[in-house]
Structure formats: C-alpha cells, structure tokens
Write a protein that holds these residues in place. Sequence first.
Motif, PDB file in Angstrom:
ATOM      1  N   VAL A 289      -6.995  -8.235  -3.804  1.00 47.85           N
ATOM      2  CA  VAL A 289      -7.884  -7.097  -4.033  1.00 47.85           C
ATOM      3  C   VAL A 289      -8.222  -6.231  -3.149  1.00 47.85           C
ATOM      4  N   PHE A 290      -8.214  -6.564  -1.883  1.00 43.52           N
ATOM      5  CA  PHE A 290      -8.773  -5.251  -1.009  1.00 43.52           C
ATOM      6  C   PHE A 290      -7.693  -4.597  -0.935  1.00 43.52           C
ATOM      7  N   TYR A 291      -6.314  -4.648  -0.877  1.00 44.89           N
ATOM      8  CA  TYR A 291      -5.426  -3.869  -0.812  1.00 44.89           C
ATOM      9  C   TYR A 291      -4.961  -3.057  -2.098  1.00 44.89           C
ATOM     10  N   ALA A 292      -4.888  -3.870  -3.291  1.00 49.53           N
ATOM     11  CA  ALA A 292      -4.781  -3.281  -4.418  1.00 49.53           C
ATOM     12  C   ALA A 292      -5.632  -2.219  -4.731  1.00 49.53           C
ATOM     13  N   TRP A 293      -7.011  -2.182  -4.384  1.00 55.60           N
ATOM     14  CA  TRP A 293      -8.079  -1.235  -4.527  1.00 55.60           C
ATOM     15  C   TRP A 293      -7.386   0.075  -3.996  1.00 55.60           C
ATOM     16  N   SER A 294      -6.715   0.019  -3.130  1.00 55.91           N
ATOM     17  CA  SER A 294      -6.230   1.500  -2.361  1.00 55.91           C
ATOM     18  C   SER A 294      -4.802   1.617  -2.919  1.00 55.91           C
ATOM     19  N   GLU A 295      -4.066   0.789  -3.057  1.00 51.82           N
ATOM     20  CA  GLU A 295      -2.628   0.795  -3.559  1.00 51.82           C
ATOM     21  C   GLU A 295      -2.248  -0.279  -4.551  1.00 51.82           C
ATOM     22  N   PRO A 296      -2.758   0.224  -5.850  1.00 50.66           N
ATOM     23  CA  PRO A 296      -2.594  -0.699  -6.985  1.00 50.66           C
ATOM     24  C   PRO A 296      -1.052  -0.711  -7.508  1.00 50.66           C
ATOM     25  N   VAL A 297      -0.202   0.321  -6.975  1.00 46.26           N
ATOM     26  CA  VAL A 297       1.191   0.249  -7.406  1.00 46.26           C
ATOM     27  C   VAL A 297       2.100  -0.425  -6.505  1.00 46.26           C
ATOM     28  N   PHE A 298       1.917   0.160  -5.100  1.00 39.59           N
ATOM     29  CA  PHE A 298       2.716  -0.419  -4.086  1.00 39.59           C
ATOM     30  C   PHE A 298       2.516  -1.937  -3.825  1.00 39.59           C
ATOM     31  N   ILE A 299       1.535  -2.350  -4.321  1.00 44.01           N
ATOM     32  CA  ILE A 299       1.319  -3.924  -4.082  1.00 44.01           C
ATOM     33  C   ILE A 299       2.367  -4.526  -4.757  1.00 44.01           C
ATOM     34  N   LEU A 300       2.996  -4.298  -6.101  1.00 44.25           N
ATOM     35  CA  LEU A 300       3.810  -5.116  -6.799  1.00 44.25           C
ATOM     36  C   LEU A 300       5.243  -4.894  -5.806  1.00 44.25           C
ATOM     37  N   LEU A 301       5.513  -3.980  -5.224  1.00 43.14           N
ATOM     38  CA  LEU A 301       6.762  -3.882  -4.365  1.00 43.14           C
ATOM     39  C   LEU A 301       6.696  -4.771  -3.448  1.00 43.14           C
ATOM     40  N   VAL A 302       5.343  -4.925  -2.611  1.00 41.96           N
ATOM     41  CA  VAL A 302       5.079  -5.818  -1.442  1.00 41.96           C
ATOM     42  C   VAL A 302       5.303  -7.254  -2.012  1.00 41.96           C
ATOM     43  N   PHE A 303       4.799  -7.486  -3.285  1.00 38.19           N
ATOM     44  CA  PHE A 303       4.974  -9.086  -4.099  1.00 38.19           C
ATOM     45  C   PHE A 303       6.414  -9.171  -4.209  1.00 38.19           C
ATOM     46  N   ALA A 304       7.304  -8.205  -4.507  1.00 39.61           N
ATOM     47  CA  ALA A 304       8.639  -8.641  -4.794  1.00 39.61           C
ATOM     48  C   ALA A 304       9.521  -8.778  -3.401  1.00 39.61           C
ATOM     49  N   SER A 305       9.109  -8.022  -2.222  1.00 45.12           N
ATOM     50  CA  SER A 305       9.566  -8.190  -0.821  1.00 45.12           C
ATOM     51  C   SER A 305       9.250  -9.476  -0.470  1.00 45.12           C
ATOM     52  N   VAL A 306       7.850 -10.026  -0.704  1.00 53.23           N
ATOM     53  CA  VAL A 306       7.523 -11.123  -0.005  1.00 53.23           C
ATOM     54  C   VAL A 306       8.243 -12.308  -0.895  1.00 53.23           C
ATOM     55  N   ALA A 307       8.452 -12.166  -1.956  1.00 51.42           N
ATOM     56  CA  ALA A 307       9.490 -13.084  -2.675  1.00 51.42           C
ATOM     57  C   ALA A 307      11.047 -13.489  -2.064  1.00 51.42           C
ATOM     58  N   LEU A 308      11.466 -12.129  -1.803  1.00 52.59           N
ATOM     59  CA  LEU A 308      12.691 -12.073  -1.197  1.00 52.59           C
ATOM     60  C   LEU A 308      12.572 -12.609   0.308  1.00 52.59           C
ATOM     61  N   ASP A 309      11.488 -12.356   1.119  1.00 50.50           N
ATOM     62  CA  ASP A 309      11.481 -13.072   2.345  1.00 50.50           C
ATOM     63  C   ASP A 309      11.602 -14.325   2.136  1.00 50.50           C
ATOM     64  N   LEU A 310      10.696 -15.080   1.414  1.00 56.09           N
ATOM     65  CA  LEU A 310      10.650 -16.284   1.083  1.00 56.09           C
ATOM     66  C   LEU A 310      11.958 -17.042   1.039  1.00 56.09           C
ATOM     67  N   PHE A 311      12.819 -16.404   0.128  1.00 53.09           N
ATOM     68  CA  PHE A 311      14.303 -17.014  -0.269  1.00 53.09           C
ATOM     69  C   PHE A 311      15.180 -16.616   0.870  1.00 53.09           C
ATOM     70  N   VAL A 312      15.131 -15.652   1.630  1.00 54.92           N
ATOM     71  CA  VAL A 312      15.991 -15.454   2.624  1.00 54.92           C
ATOM     72  C   VAL A 312      15.743 -16.284   3.866  1.00 54.92           C
ATOM     73  N   ALA A 313      14.276 -16.506   4.154  1.00 55.20           N
ATOM     74  CA  ALA A 313      14.083 -17.463   5.117  1.00 55.20           C
ATOM     75  C   ALA A 313      14.491 -18.881   4.769  1.00 55.20           C
ATOM     76  N   GLN A 314      14.354 -19.377   3.573  1.00 55.54           N
ATOM     77  CA  GLN A 314      14.866 -20.542   3.014  1.00 55.54           C
ATOM     78  C   GLN A 314      16.429 -20.809   3.421  1.00 55.54           C
ATOM     79  N   ARG A 315      17.044 -19.889   2.865  1.00 57.40           N
ATOM     80  CA  ARG A 315      18.595 -19.760   3.037  1.00 57.40           C
ATOM     81  C   ARG A 315      18.886 -19.895   4.682  1.00 57.40           C
ATOM     82  N   ILE A 316      18.223 -19.086   5.551  1.00 54.39           N
ATOM     83  CA  ILE A 316      18.525 -19.269   6.856  1.00 54.39           C
ATOM     84  C   ILE A 316      18.179 -20.565   7.608  1.00 54.39           C
ATOM     85  N   ALA A 317      17.250 -21.190   6.844  1.00 52.82           N
ATOM     86  CA  ALA A 317      16.789 -22.455   7.447  1.00 52.82           C
ATOM     87  C   ALA A 317      17.786 -23.588   6.889  1.00 52.82           C
ATOM     88  N   ALA A 318      18.254 -23.249   5.763  1.00 49.37           N
ATOM     89  CA  ALA A 318      19.033 -24.380   5.227  1.00 49.37           C
ATOM     90  C   ALA A 318      20.628 -24.205   6.197  1.00 49.37           C
TER      91      ALA A 318
END
Length: 511
Positions: free
Chosen positions: A40-69
């Motif tokens: 909420v704190f970040y979306a208050w200032s960046e309501p659009v960019f936060i969606l891109l951050v969510f998408a990149s967070v999901a990519l980070d999680l997937f990539v990290a799992q592949r590296i760990a595997a």
Amino acid sequence: MLFYEPLFLFLFGPAVYLLYLFFGEVRARRAVILFAASVVFYAWSEPVFILLVFASVALDLFVAQRIAALSIGDPTVIPDASHKRSDRESRLASEAVSALDSRSGLRPAGNDMRKLWLALGVVANLAILVYYKYTGFLALNLDALLKALTLPGINIPQIALPIGVSFIVFEKITYLVDVYRGVTAPARSPLLYGLYVFFFPKLLAGPIIKYHDIARQFEAMPHADVDDFIVGFSRFMLGVVKKLLFADTLASGADLIFAHDVSSLGFAEAWAGVLFFTFQIYFDFSGYSDMAIGLARMFGFRLLENFNMPYVATSITDFWRRWHISLTSWIREYLYFPLGGNRRGEARTYLNLWICFFASGIWHGAAWTYIAWGAYNGVFLVLDRLFLVNRLQRAPDWLANVIAMIIVIVGWTFFRATSLTQAGALLALMANPWAHASAPVAIPPEYVVVALTAAAICVAQRLSLYVKDFNWGSAAQRYALASNSALSMLFLAALAKGLADPFKPFIYFRF
C-alpha cells in the motif's frame, strides 16, 4: 507518501504499527501485515509501476528455484549453512566458483545452465532500470548526434522515473546472485521474498539491503518490544530533524545559487552554493537512512548502518568507507570481486576500481554530470591506491581531512550542477578568489546560520575522534533525558516547519 508527511505520521504509520503489535501474535500474520502495508505504501506513489515489480518478483522466484535445483550435486556451490555468512566468505565462495569454472575438466554440466538462468534474471532486472532511467537520456544524446551529422532527429520519449527503482533493482539482483553462489537458499515463501523487496522503511531510498543480511530476520519475524520502540523512534526523530530543519533549509540555499546565471556569480557565491549542497546531501540522505533504520527497529528489525561520519574522512577511500556504506558494499561484492578485484595485477586492480565508480556515477543518474562525478571519484580512488593515501597519512589528520573534503566538494559540484558547462564555470570561480559577482545574490541569514551549524556538527564529529573511546550513541544514553528532550523539541520544530513549508522530496528519490 513521505515519512514526515501528516498522512504517514498520524495515520498510516500508527495504524500499521498497532496492527503489527496487537494482531501479529502469529509470525505468519506479522509477515502478512507488513507485506500488505508495504505494498500500500509503495502503490500510493507508484500505482502502475508496482504491477511490473510484482511480475519481476515472480520471475526472480522462478529463476532462483531453477538455479537452486541445478545446484544440487554441483561441487562449485557451497551449501547455505547460515544466513550469517560474511562478505569475505561470500567473496571466497564466488572465487571458488570462478576458479573451478576456469578449469575445463572440473566444470559441472549444470553450471552453464545455472549461469544462463542467473543471466536471465539479472538482465531482466537491469532491463527495467535501463528502460525507465536511461531511455530518455540515450535518445536525447542520439538525437543530438544525428542532428550534428545533419541527419533527421528522433522523438525523445517521456518516461516517468519510478521512485526507488535503482534500489529495488539492486536488491533483487543480490537475491539471485546469493542463490547462485550458495550464500543463501531460495526464499522459503513468495511472501517472505515479496516482503524483502517491498519492506517499506528502506523501499524508496535504501539502505540497499543484501538478501543474506536480512533473510533470517524476515524468517523469524521479530515481535517488537518497548526498547525497540524507544530506540527506533528516537532514531526516526533524528532523521526528521536532519531532513526538515537542515537539509530542506540548505536545499533552498543551494537552489538559490545554482539557479543563477553563473556569469553573474563570484568566488564567494560559488563556494556558498556548493557548500550548501555539500551539507544538504549529507543531512538529506543520512536523514532518510536514520528514518529507515529507526522505523525498521520499531518493528524489531535491525538494518545495517549506511553512514559513519563521512565528512571526517582523511582520504577518498576513507570517505567511501563511510558514505552510503550499503552501496559501496554492494559494488565491492557484486561488481568489484566479479571483475577480478585485486587478483589480476595492479593495472587491472586500478581499472576495476575506476570501472566500479564510473558505474556508480551511471547508477546515480542519467546525465553527463553524474557520469563525470563517478569517473572523478574513480580517478581519486586509483590515486589513493597509487600514492595519495600514503602521502595523506604522513600529514596531520586535520590537514588530511581538509584535503579530502576539498576533493569531495569538487565532486559534489559535478553532482549538483545542471550541466558540465555550469560545473566547469563554478569550479573556475571557486579557484579564483578575485572573482567578484556582477549581481550579488542576497542569501537569507537563516541559510548561513544553518550551514554554519551543519559545519559545526561535522567539526564536532572530527573532534570526537580525538577523545579516547568516545561514542555518540553511548554519550546519548548517558545523558538520555537531556538528549531525548532536546531531540523531541527539535522534532516538533521540524514538523512545524514541514507543515508550514512546501514538501521537498528526498534527493535520492531520483535514484
């Protein structure tokens, strides 16, 4: 939403804190409360960019799992035994990977794929930074080049720079690299990694927190106690005082000088403007770090320090050990060491140092002034290593401090100037004591008083080094009643000033 705005101070902050204290009996619930509040704190200032951050967070999680595997059974990966691994251990782990990679007979089959996944994650994050921060700058320079060649120009795209994008991207890269090196395991849940990315005290302007430095705290989700509140809120009040009473007043003085036509300024005005900015950027950025560290402490988290009296430095190397410590640490661990550090001969070491601070200049902003500032600091870091530190060590500490500060102040001239032309003109005036203003600037006396007070604080920090075992924190504890009373009064005065004057965003929001 700024930390010192009424909306944060009287509504958002207290509401989140009370929810965390009274409805966070369960560790998972505390994590949910903090994550939701941070979004909420970040979306208050960046309501659009936060969606891109969510998408990149999901990519980070997937990539990290592949590296760990792919790391299972890989002898180049040192298993994550603890999140408390030191910077030196992290470097040694990275060097072990590099050494084994260089021997053709020892490279494991999965290592190339791990590198590809890491490259994907890093490039994806850097692409966000490049698009939002540098597209306009690159297009502007390409347009100027085409026109110089009498070719048709191009349209300059207008892309808004999201707040804190540089800090977010750098932190996300640390997570991927840490997993690749085996310094840490992948986040135990998307919620914990999302909290690491969005944690609102440090979200907008740092400190840059490496994942392995805070992962254990996020997994434990500490429950704040009274001491955490007292220590944290005192630190937060100090940050507000630094920002509103000092930095914002000094900013007005710097803006007054830098907005003038340089040809009408003189020696005194040029030095006044640059000194205003020298103290402004210190009190502004260290003030934000104080607020971030204090807020985190109120919730029970310990963030690493980001400043250690930088203006007492006796060399540029010493200055960068004290200024924006989290960025210097990031550059050392994630750029300097991968480039080879000091392991490939003196010439390569000097080149690596310069590249790192040239990159730091680019990171700070999409303008030639920032690039010049980074290259300038890189040159003096190389000179330090060649001979300058040894020469300064032979001089009295106060003299070495004065010389180092002159070098720093010249650098800040590039950093603050609106163009290289303005920076050069100001430096020429600063080097000419006989230069007189054709149209003297009327500087309000309160700006001068605040600047002198800021200078006196830095001198006091310098003098404290001569007192054996002196510590500002312990001194404040020894005289807790007096120091807290004075801080509280200054805090109230700062809030009154903040409500009366227009809000000035933190300098590092642009980065």
